[in-house]
Design an enzyme around this catalytic site. Structure first.
Site, PDB file in Angstrom:
ATOM      1  N   GLU A 192       1.044  -1.280   0.378  1.00 37.10           N
ATOM      2  CA  GLU A 192       0.045  -0.274   0.019  1.00 37.10           C
ATOM      3  C   GLU A 192       0.721   1.191   0.159  1.00 37.10           C
ATOM      4  OE1 GLU A 192      -2.598  -0.073   3.567  1.00 37.10           O
ATOM      5  OE2 GLU A 192      -3.812  -1.346   2.531  1.00 37.10           O
ATOM      6  N   GLU A 388      -5.294  -8.024  -1.340  1.00 37.38           N
ATOM      7  CA  GLU A 388      -5.721  -8.065   0.488  1.00 37.38           C
ATOM      8  C   GLU A 388      -7.433  -7.252   0.230  1.00 37.38           C
ATOM      9  OE1 GLU A 388      -4.706  -5.701   3.008  1.00 37.38           O
ATOM     10  OE2 GLU A 388      -1.881  -5.932   2.804  1.00 37.38           O
TER      11      GLU A 388
HETATM   12  C1  BGP Z   1      -4.151  -3.103   5.048  1.00 39.47           C
HETATM   13  C2  BGP Z   1      -2.941  -3.236   5.232  1.00 39.47           C
HETATM   14  C3  BGP Z   1      -3.413  -4.932   6.567  1.00 39.47           C
HETATM   15  C4  BGP Z   1      -3.983  -5.084   7.297  1.00 39.47           C
HETATM   16  C5  BGP Z   1      -5.498  -4.094   6.731  1.00 39.47           C
HETATM   17  C6  BGP Z   1      -5.993  -4.559   7.446  1.00 39.47           C
HETATM   18  O1  BGP Z   1      -4.234  -1.629   5.518  1.00 39.47           O
HETATM   19  O2  BGP Z   1      -2.226  -3.613   4.465  1.00 39.47           O
HETATM   20  O3  BGP Z   1      -1.401  -4.580   6.961  1.00 39.47           O
HETATM   21  O4  BGP Z   1      -3.498  -4.966   8.486  1.00 39.47           O
HETATM   22  O5  BGP Z   1      -5.467  -3.321   6.198  1.00 39.47           O
HETATM   23  O6  BGP Z   1      -6.677  -3.455   8.603  1.00 39.47           O
HETATM   24  P1  BGP Z   1      -6.451  -3.530  10.235  1.00 39.47           P
HETATM   25  O7  BGP Z   1      -5.661  -4.425  10.990  1.00 39.47           O
HETATM   26  O8  BGP Z   1      -6.001  -2.443  10.726  1.00 39.47           O
HETATM   27  O9  BGP Z   1      -7.609  -4.065  10.411  1.00 39.47           O
END
Ligand code: BGP
Length: 496
Positions: A192, A388
């Site tokens: 990201e 993701e």
């Molecule tokens: C994205 C990241 C991940 C992951 C995901 C979910 O932005 O790349 O590392 O964690 O978000 O977010 P969170 O863990 O804050 O719920």
């Protein structure tokens, strides 16, 4: 029978070193930015505290360096994947995974980031991990850097703000390609990359207190991002030297945004947000700053130093596919007073009355997912990987001790169907890696209780628990979907 998904579709999951490995002081690993981020249970998930979970100061770093605590530093313990990986990979194989996206901890390879030679134990660990995956037929999709740059580079060089970091990074990537490149055919250079603008410490190692004014701080952020563009381009060329067939991807957080109303001012703003969300992919794919960048620079007021040769280097980048993360859509209004309701780790926004939201206020929107594919494909005409997509929720055991996570199954199915619609329209999709196939530490809040997994991990927000892995209901559902190459989304009959 109609085929819904491509034959070699990469079904799988995605994890990141700093959120799952643990073993923060083992195997010669150095301290990373992730190891100094604390759990902040006193902060509720409210707009008022937006972004505060990520805040780190020099005083906080010094305090962290003096303690071995893992209770309040959840990224140091993760889910102990460092020791449990064989068991976890076996569970992924049982679900039928074709691919696993994982990240390499830079500090396992170069503990401080600026050493002359690499830590062999770190390379050995990842080499064993990849071999273990391959023994089950699971392909490796490797993220080179996912929110965990060496802390030493932050303290000594001010992170990516310094041009010197480019050379440290490309030395690290050269080592990865040399020792692991023969067994990995897909790479993602930075997780990201656009998040540099939203959380500069985790992405760039830049601390606000080092800058005297807002403008200086912003300039450092864009300078850091500029250095990452150069590094990404060098890296993409290095890869081809070691493995001509391997694909390099660049990744964006897809923040698909709607206008609150059909007022032209709202629509204009939403379009602008959607365009600016693709700044990083625009630069890397088109090999130059896009036409709207000058206006952005002027409006934001930052200064960017572009040295001789920088743009030529960026133009040489060789990116083969776009990777994106998608969790929710956003709503904006040209009226600034309205940005109060929806919460998220992405951006302040407005609640969408047509959508349901997660317990963390992330608005569930499969149509926005489909739109994201279309926006990216029509802009770049490159294959797409869903790096993701996932649903964070609190999971409770039922009376029989089972995790019946129907809400996660619904989210999964609806998003897969939306992806399939994009595929049927002609979008080329390489694969889908669900975020957090196993529960792990949250990036935005450092909680364990925000769970994404098909596999439950017995650990609470403070790391208390047995770390036992348990299959949830969604585990069996995803297994069925993969076994039928997506057909079970539409029919319960399994097709050969
Ligand atoms: C994205 C990241 C991940 C992951 C995901 C979910 O932005 O790349 O590392 O964690 O978000 O977010 P969170 O863990 O804050 O719920």
């Amino acid at each position: 029978m109609k085929s819904y998904f491509p034959k070699d579709f990469l079904w799988g999951g995605a994890i990141a070193a700093n959120q799952c490995e643990g073993g923060w002081d083992e195997g010669g690993k150095g301290l990373s930015v992730a190891d100094v981020i604390t759990l902040k249970p006193e902060l509720s998930i409210s707009m008022e505290n937006f972004g505060k979970h990520w805040e780190v100061t020099h005083a906080g770093i010094e305090k962290a360096k003096l303690t071995m605590d893992t209770r309040m530093y959840p990224r140091r313990r993760g889910i102990q994947f460092y020791h449990h990986y064989k068991e976890d990979i076996k569970l992924f194989a049982e679900m039928g995974f074709k691919a696993l996206r994982f990240s390499i901890a830079w500090t396992r390879i170069f503990p401080n980031g600026d050493e002359d030679s690499h830590n062999e134990e770190g390379i050995q660990y990842y080499s064993d991990l990849i071999d273990c995956m391959l023994s089950y037929g699971i392909k490796a999709i490797v993220t080179i850097n996912h929110y965990d740059m060496p802390l030493h580079l932050v303290k000594k060089y001010q992170g990516w703000q310094s041009r010197e970091t480019i050379a440290f990074f490309t030395k690290y990537t050269e080592v990865l390609f040399r020792y692991l490149g023969d067994r990995v055919d897909k790479w993602i250079v930075f997780n990201e990359m656009d998040s540099a603008i939203r959380h500069p410490f985790t992405s760039l190692g830049i601390l606000e207190e080092d800058y005297e004014s807002e403008i200086e701080y912003k300039s450092a952020i864009y300078q850091g991002l500029h250095h990452q563009f150069i590094a990404a381009s060098i890296t993409s060329n290095q890869l081809k030297k070691y493995n001509e067939k391997a694909m390099m991807g660049c990744m964006v957080t897809k923040l698909t945004t709607y206008p609150e109303t059909c007022s032209p001012a709202d629509v204009y703003l939403a379009e602008k947000r959607n365009r600016e969300n693709m700044l990083v992919t625009d630069v890397l794919i088109q090999g130059k700053y896009p036409w709207y960048f000058e206006e952005l620079k002027e409006k934001e007021g930052f200064v960017l130093e572009i040295a001789d040769g920088d743009m030529q280097q960026i133009a040489k980048g060789k990116f083969d596919y776009i990777a994106f993360s998608y969790y929710m859509s956003l709503v904006v209004s040209a009226d600034e007073n309205k940005c109060e309701n929806a919460v998220g780790n992405f951006s302040k926004g407005i609640k969408n009355p047509y959508l349901k939201e997660s317990e963390w206020g992330w608005q569930i929107d499969p149509v926005g997912f489909k739109t994201s594919f279309i926006q990216l494909y029509e802009r770049y005409h490159l294959p797409i990987l869903v790096a993701e997509n996932g649903f964070g929720a609190k999971d409770e055991k039922d009376a029989e001790g089972k995790f019946i996570d129907d809400y996660r199954i619904d989210y999964l199915k609806e998003h897969l169907k939306a992806m399939n619609e994009a595929i049927q329209m002609g979008v080329e999709v390489l694969g889908y890696t669900w975020w957090g196939p196993i529960d792990l530490v949250s990036a935005s809040t450092s909680q364990m209780s925000k769970r994404y997994g098909f596999i439950h991990v017995d650990s609470d927000d403070f790391g208390e628990g047995s770390y036992t892995r348990t299959r949830k209901k969604s585990f069996f559902e995803y297994k069925k979907i993969i076994a039928s190459n997506g057909q079970s989304l539409y029919t319960d009959e399994l097709i050969d």
